[in-house]
Motif scaffolding. Sequence first.
Motif, PDB file in Angstrom:
ATOM      1  N   THR A  39       4.310  18.706  16.050  1.00  0.00           N
ATOM      2  CA  THR A  39       4.718  18.243  17.388  1.00  0.00           C
ATOM      3  C   THR A  39       4.377  16.777  17.626  1.00  0.00           C
ATOM      4  O   THR A  39       4.852  16.179  18.584  1.00  0.00           O
ATOM      5  N   LEU A  40       3.528  16.172  16.785  1.00  0.00           N
ATOM      6  CA  LEU A  40       3.107  14.787  17.006  1.00  0.00           C
ATOM      7  C   LEU A  40       3.552  13.846  15.884  1.00  0.00           C
ATOM      8  O   LEU A  40       3.127  12.706  15.814  1.00  0.00           O
ATOM      9  N   LEU A  41       4.443  14.353  15.006  1.00  0.00           N
ATOM     10  CA  LEU A  41       4.969  13.490  13.953  1.00  0.00           C
ATOM     11  C   LEU A  41       6.445  13.212  14.262  1.00  0.00           C
ATOM     12  O   LEU A  41       7.216  14.143  14.473  1.00  0.00           O
ATOM     13  N   PRO A  42       6.834  11.962  14.319  1.00  0.00           N
ATOM     14  CA  PRO A  42       8.201  11.634  14.742  1.00  0.00           C
ATOM     15  C   PRO A  42       9.221  11.869  13.633  1.00  0.00           C
ATOM     16  O   PRO A  42       9.395  11.046  12.767  1.00  0.00           O
ATOM     17  N   ALA A  98       0.836  -1.204   0.000  1.00  0.00           N
ATOM     18  CA  ALA A  98       0.000   0.000   0.000  1.00  0.00           C
ATOM     19  C   ALA A  98       0.871   1.255   0.000  1.00  0.00           C
ATOM     20  O   ALA A  98       2.077   1.196   0.272  1.00  0.00           O
ATOM     21  N   GLN A  99       0.234   2.370  -0.325  1.00  0.00           N
ATOM     22  CA  GLN A  99       0.866   3.684  -0.193  1.00  0.00           C
ATOM     23  C   GLN A  99       0.406   4.258   1.146  1.00  0.00           C
ATOM     24  O   GLN A  99      -0.796   4.469   1.340  1.00  0.00           O
ATOM     25  N   VAL A 100       1.348   4.525   2.055  1.00  0.00           N
ATOM     26  CA  VAL A 100       0.985   4.950   3.409  1.00  0.00           C
ATOM     27  C   VAL A 100       1.309   6.428   3.590  1.00  0.00           C
ATOM     28  O   VAL A 100       2.467   6.843   3.419  1.00  0.00           O
ATOM     29  N   HIS A 101       0.290   7.195   3.934  1.00  0.00           N
ATOM     30  CA  HIS A 101       0.460   8.641   4.126  1.00  0.00           C
ATOM     31  C   HIS A 101       0.203   9.003   5.582  1.00  0.00           C
ATOM     32  O   HIS A 101      -0.896   8.792   6.088  1.00  0.00           O
ATOM     33  N   LEU A 102       1.219   9.531   6.227  1.00  0.00           N
ATOM     34  CA  LEU A 102       1.068   9.934   7.631  1.00  0.00           C
ATOM     35  C   LEU A 102       0.784  11.425   7.698  1.00  0.00           C
ATOM     36  O   LEU A 102       1.486  12.218   7.060  1.00  0.00           O
ATOM     37  N   HIS A 118       3.205  14.100   5.986  1.00  0.00           N
ATOM     38  CA  HIS A 118       2.500  15.363   5.748  1.00  0.00           C
ATOM     39  C   HIS A 118       2.280  16.095   7.062  1.00  0.00           C
ATOM     40  O   HIS A 118       1.964  15.471   8.073  1.00  0.00           O
ATOM     41  N   TRP A 119       2.433  17.411   7.020  1.00  0.00           N
ATOM     42  CA  TRP A 119       2.127  18.215   8.214  1.00  0.00           C
ATOM     43  C   TRP A 119       0.684  18.687   8.170  1.00  0.00           C
ATOM     44  O   TRP A 119       0.217  19.302   9.103  1.00  0.00           O
TER      45      TRP A 119
END
Lengths: 334, 334, 334
Positions: free
Chosen positions: B207-210, B198-202, B232-233
């Motif tokens: 402040t909550l993205l590592p 799959a293509q995974v988009h975070l 992505h922010w």
Amino acid sequence: MPTTTWNRHHVISLADFTPAEYNTVLQTAASFQEVLSRRTKKVPTLQGQVVANLFFEPSTRTRSSFELAAKRLSADTLNFAASTSSMTKGETILDTAKTYLAMGTDIMVIRHKEAGVPNAIAQEMDRLGVRVSVLNAGDGQHEHPSQALLDLFTICTLIDRDRPNIEMLAGKKIAIVGDILHSRVARSNIWSLIASGAQVHLAAPPTLLPKLFAEYIYSEKTDILNGQLFLHWQLEPALQDADFVMTLRLQKERMTAHLLPSLREYHQLFGITRQKLQLCNSNVKVLHPGPVNRGVEISSDLMDDPEFSLIQSQVTSGVAVRMALLYLIGSGKT
Amino acid sequence: MPTTTWNRHHVISLADFTPAEYNTVLQTAASFQEVLSRRTKKVPTLQGQVVANLFFEPSTRTRSSFELAAKRLSADTLNFAASTSSMTKGETILDTAKTYLAMGTDIMVIRHKEAGVPNAIAQEMDRLGVRVSVLNAGDGQHEHPSQALLDLFTICTLIDRDRPNIEMLAGKKIAIVGDILHSRVARSNIWSLIASGAQVHLAAPPTLLPKLFAEYIYSEKTDILNGQLFLHWQLEPALQDADFVMTLRLQKERMTAHLLPSLREYHQLFGITRQKLQLCNSNVKVLHPGPVNRGVEISSDLMDDPEFSLIQSQVTSGVAVRMALLYLIGSGKT
Amino acid sequence: MPTTTWNRHHVISLADFTPAEYNTVLQTAASFQEVLSRRTKKVPTLQGQVVANLFFEPSTRTRSSFELAAKRLSADTLNFAASTSSMTKGETILDTAKTYLAMGTDIMVIRHKEAGVPNAIAQEMDRLGVRVSVLNAGDGQHEHPSQALLDLFTICTLIDRDRPNIEMLAGKKIAIVGDILHSRVARSNIWSLIASGAQVHLAAPPTLLPKLFAEYIYSEKTDILNGQLFLHWQLEPALQDADFVMTLRLQKERMTAHLLPSLREYHQLFGITRQKLQLCNSNVKVLHPGPVNRGVEISSDLMDDPEFSLIQSQVTSGVAVRMALLYLIGSGKT
């Protein structure tokens, strides 16, 4: 098991229970009471079904009674205790119930400190069109139907062990004594006793007798009560010639709310003792839903006297009655 | 059950799961899902075996799900809750695990607030040469493999109820939204989704993205990710044409740590609503590991809409997937 | 199961156990140990019976051990934990026990922080003429008989796995080291070891050795002890040529009561290490009832060395011994 019709899917309140329903519970419980007298006290009735005890309010006695009833029907049990739960994580009560539904729970036994929670969950289950049953194990100051049913069973099986039925109580005088204002047990008992044709006498100090509840009953529901409910601010008229005396637990927190002068004074005025029982019918029996504050609601020696006290019988009845309820609402599923 | 090879003794992390292993779990869980649709939802697979739930961190949902899965396989279960345990008496965690080993436990299901504890226990069991299996039920911010597997099962069985397999997700766009920094669920999901093709988009607030996690992935593990992971922010690019949206639980404690301005602002920017879903593929479905903060990670009406929400299916899948895991690691023992 | 006579209805204390009774427990436990080595570790012995674990004091290890023993005998189990119970509602302990009696409990396993509670409950059950058995799972600083019996079983099966008997210990030197003053484990162990004909050497710092207990033994009970009990304020004379060393758990609360200077000093003087074991018989083995404070009562490496440590064997023995006790007191019922 007796061959009966039973169409009730949830047991939330006794307000609309019919005499036929009461008798179905009584006769089914009598069958299970017989099972419990065998060496192997287990039947396979609910094998493979899941009974979830969702106790949002701490309890030992009622939770253990339901758990044992479920295990004796061979159900698998899940225990939920609010203190170690995700309730602290902000989930709503309905979402918790739906989580247990989605896991495959067949019957939810629910206790909550707020009145109406079991009913809200039952309505949600019906709205979702799922075949999950809800048993109210005590909600706020509203109702505690399994307690009233076990009280009824205890009394009726005393009269006829094998063929208990609600008509046996017609014309009996039953006193309910104590903190009626805060008692969900009293509310459920009033429904079943009125339905039985008994004369129900409530006795409590003014601060612990629900005037509004009485007014509500007398104004709107007079047809149900049928002249069977009597209110007393003193103990003696309620005890006079009574056949059964139901004492209620006194929450010690009531003291701090200044509703009571002292436990000693309460015991002097409303505590049940051997001496006060002399006002009653000579075969009088005393009940208490437990846990008992010895020497407050009832004198310690009286509580332990099998001639008068039905307290231990009530606990034993509790398992049989809860087996009956789980059986009746659970075995209709396919 | 499908005839498959399965050589894994513990399930700690999905980092090294092969497609064949994912498919074995998916197909075994599908078999159990079928068992769960029968009236008697129980099989004798693990009769006489002991599953100990060692939850050093409070949990209701995951603990009940594992307990029910074990009971439906006819295992005996032991529940350990840190609060009432000898942990307060100074015993080490490994010693607690070895005590349950010595009692005869066959499978340990372990949750702990520190990452690495289930792995440390698994390694100790292997060092001792004993045939006890360890299942990670969530360790710190590391992994929560059974959650990711049930998410995978939920998605794949939506596509083909009877023959779920990981290849179904190749080319699908899946958004993971929310507090990825602190989420063990997200870490496990990333492994399974990348493995599926799959293509995974975070998508998360900065402040909550590592960042370190992302850098680590991009530098050292680029061969695994295969150009499949996107950061992505903002929410919108992650949702654009997405097939599935996985929302993550927001720990309210994050507020006090000043990582978030307010829940209201979080919901405006990253909360999933009907309106925002219009960016997605028209068949989009929404997942959440629960418990949900209604109106924060997801709008309340969307959560309850069976057209979009897979949340209840996830809970149901959880029992089947955990039965599969217990079966696969437990039935090899002789 | 061995064909033996067993007339004991409760197990509260080992003070009056006969050698024949010890051997019945040992031989029955050996039979169950063999059951536990099978793939299906379950027997139907107590099917339909109810074992209630009434733990008024928190416990994980002993409660889980009894729960597992009961489940392996196919009993139904009820767990009562004081923290979530109606104890806070003012019910007496005897009333709680009578409630579980009335529900249909067959065996009560009781732990309480006050010495004498299990005995009081057993006496009440006898007074009521009911066939409920009571097992003391630890009462205050009085006794912990199942722990001493599992210690005995661990030692005897080390000597002869299949035919353990108490006479095996005649003439053996056994050191009991540590906080004897506060230890119910030590009290029970002293009874069983004296009965076995062993030489029992107690070693403790003066503040943790019960002078009154010693005086009591020497003055009133010299016939029982038969010159078999020796008191030491130092470790070395107790270890000299010892066959077994029983270490006792040190409650860290003792520090705050100023009974100990520091844990480090305690370990230097009374902690068991490889070096100190050189004083003992070369085949010496070390026991500890758990949970262990590593590096306090015993050095960490020694605890994990299977050449010397019986700690894991003790836990395993615990399940077999508790199955034996439940079987012996439970199967007489009809």
